[in-house]
Design a protein around this motif. Structure first.
Motif, PDB file in Angstrom:
ATOM      1  N   VAL A  74       0.840  -1.207   0.000  1.00 19.38           N
ATOM      2  CA  VAL A  74       0.000   0.000   0.000  1.00 19.38           C
ATOM      3  C   VAL A  74       0.879   1.263   0.000  1.00 19.38           C
ATOM      4  CG1 VAL A  74      -1.698   1.314   1.309  1.00 19.38           C
ATOM      5  CG2 VAL A  74      -1.931  -1.168   1.124  1.00 19.38           C
TER       6      VAL A  74
ATOM      7  N   ARG B  23       2.490   1.774  -3.339  1.00 19.64           N
ATOM      8  CA  ARG B  23       1.573   2.340  -4.324  1.00 19.64           C
ATOM      9  C   ARG B  23       1.532   3.869  -4.202  1.00 19.64           C
ATOM     10  NH1 ARG B  23      -5.031   2.339  -4.366  1.00 19.64           N
ATOM     11  NH2 ARG B  23      -5.240   3.638  -6.206  1.00 19.64           N
TER      12      ARG B  23
ATOM     13  N   THR C  34      -3.658   4.815 -13.209  1.00 17.76           N
ATOM     14  CA  THR C  34      -3.240   3.575 -13.867  1.00 17.76           C
ATOM     15  C   THR C  34      -2.401   3.867 -15.100  1.00 17.76           C
ATOM     16  OG1 THR C  34      -5.262   2.483 -13.124  1.00 17.76           O
ATOM     17  CG2 THR C  34      -4.037   1.416 -14.890  1.00 17.76           C
TER      18      THR C  34
ATOM     19  N   ARG D 176      -1.875  -2.594 -11.356  1.00 17.00           N
ATOM     20  CA  ARG D 176      -3.171  -3.125 -10.915  1.00 17.00           C
ATOM     21  C   ARG D 176      -3.028  -4.055  -9.715  1.00 17.00           C
ATOM     22  NH1 ARG D 176      -4.560  -3.838 -16.987  1.00 17.00           N
ATOM     23  NH2 ARG D 176      -5.641  -1.905 -17.452  1.00 17.00           N
TER      24      ARG D 176
ATOM     25  N   SER E 126      -2.675  -1.622  -6.794  1.00 15.51           N
ATOM     26  CA  SER E 126      -3.951  -0.942  -6.618  1.00 15.51           C
ATOM     27  C   SER E 126      -5.001  -1.898  -6.071  1.00 15.51           C
ATOM     28  CB  SER E 126      -4.419  -0.356  -7.955  1.00 15.51           C
ATOM     29  OG  SER E 126      -5.676   0.263  -7.831  1.00 15.51           O
ATOM     30  N   GLY E 127      -4.980  -3.125  -6.581  1.00 15.74           N
ATOM     31  CA  GLY E 127      -5.955  -4.105  -6.137  1.00 15.74           C
ATOM     32  C   GLY E 127      -5.820  -4.450  -4.667  1.00 15.74           C
TER      33      GLY E 127
ATOM     34  N   THR F  91      -4.719  -2.394  -2.336  1.00 15.33           N
ATOM     35  CA  THR F  91      -5.245  -1.238  -1.606  1.00 15.33           C
ATOM     36  C   THR F  91      -6.770  -1.280  -1.520  1.00 15.33           C
ATOM     37  OG1 THR F  91      -3.380   0.098  -2.347  1.00 15.33           O
ATOM     38  CG2 THR F  91      -5.292   1.276  -1.510  1.00 15.33           C
ATOM     39  N   HIS F  92      -7.405  -1.693  -2.606  1.00 15.18           N
ATOM     40  CA  HIS F  92      -8.866  -1.713  -2.646  1.00 15.18           C
ATOM     41  C   HIS F  92      -9.457  -3.030  -2.160  1.00 15.18           C
ATOM     42  CE1 HIS F  92      -9.293   2.191  -4.535  1.00 15.18           C
ATOM     43  NE2 HIS F  92      -8.346   1.870  -5.382  1.00 15.18           N
ATOM     44  N   GLY F  93      -8.599  -3.963  -1.718  1.00 12.83           N
ATOM     45  CA  GLY F  93      -9.104  -5.224  -1.196  1.00 12.83           C
ATOM     46  C   GLY F  93      -9.653  -6.157  -2.254  1.00 12.83           C
ATOM     47  N   GLU F  94      -9.149  -6.039  -3.496  1.00 10.51           N
ATOM     48  CA  GLU F  94      -9.598  -6.936  -4.556  1.00 10.51           C
ATOM     49  C   GLU F  94      -9.027  -8.337  -4.315  1.00 10.51           C
ATOM     50  OE1 GLU F  94     -11.694  -6.214  -6.801  1.00 10.51           O
ATOM     51  OE2 GLU F  94     -11.783  -4.043  -6.746  1.00 10.51           O
TER      52      GLU F  94
END
Length: 221
Positions: free
Chosen positions: A26, A29, A118, A140, A143-144, A146-149
């Motif tokens: 995180v 990023r 991105t 990605r 980023s993923g 960070t967003h909990g993907e």
């Protein structure tokens, strides 16, 4: 660049025995995104007018996003401050006789518009990644997380066996993931700093001062 160094300093503090699993990715990023903004702003050879327009785009975007947040929180003083910030930027646009910006949170000023995080990050990382690697995919992943993907969080899961012999997924930070995380963050700093040196005409002294700061952060890492 001070903010990027701050992120790198935070990243260094996480490189300990009790290292958090998601934290380094995180923070990396954040470093990469900030550096990519500097990288875009300091593109060599674009001339003074375009660079000023890019700075105004960033300043206006910041003011409008601050206004959006303030309105969402329904804090009148914050809204007032954000409107004043936006007004100051628009006054600078008028004083410099530059074309009027478009509306919205991704304004265009005389053809200059900041890319999405991105796209901007991918453009910067292409210079430092192997030719066959997808810079967009690298971004990605961070980023993923960070967003909990789930697709990104699964990078921290590894198969193992519990004490009773049952198969189990373990939550951990793979050394390869950690290594790439740190390398990408430092590479982002280098790419942005390289453009600043080129545009500003900095010599060995300015380079050494920044590299000394970077060395202090990762000394002994």
């Amino acid at each position: 660049m001070t903010a990027v160094l701050d992120d790198l300093g935070a990243l260094r503090q996480m490189l300990a025995n009790q290292m958090p699993v998601i934290g380094p990715t995180v923070v990396a990023r954040s470093a990469v995104e900030i550096a990519s903004t500097v990288w875009w702003l300091m593109e060599p050879g674009i001339g003074v007018r375009r660079r000023v327009c890019r700075e105004l785009v960033l300043s206006l975007t910041s003011a409008r996003r601050a206004k959006q947040v303030a309105q969402g929180m329904d804090v009148s003083q914050m809204v007032t401050d954000a409107l004043q910030q936006e007004s100051r930027v628009l006054q600078r646009v008028a004083d410099l006789n530059i074309g009027q910006p478009t509306s919205g949170n991704r304004p265009v000023i005389e053809g200059e518009q900041a890319e999405t995080a991105t796209v901007q990050t991918a453009q910067m990382l292409r210079a430092v990644l192997p030719p066959n690697d997808s810079a967009e995919s690298v971004y990605r992943v961070y980023s993923g997380v960070t967003h909990g993907e789930l697709y990104a969080l699964m990078n921290f899961m590894a198969p193992g066996v519990s004490s009773n012999g049952e198969a189990k997924l373990y939550w951990h930070l793979d050394p390869v993931v950690l290594d790439s995380t740190v390398q990408v963050a430092i590479a982002a700093f280098g790419e942005a700093f390289g453009r600043i040196r080129q545009v500003m005409g900095w010599g060995k002294l300015e380079r050494d001062l920044w590299e000394i700061n970077l060395g202090k952060i990762f000394n002994g890492a």
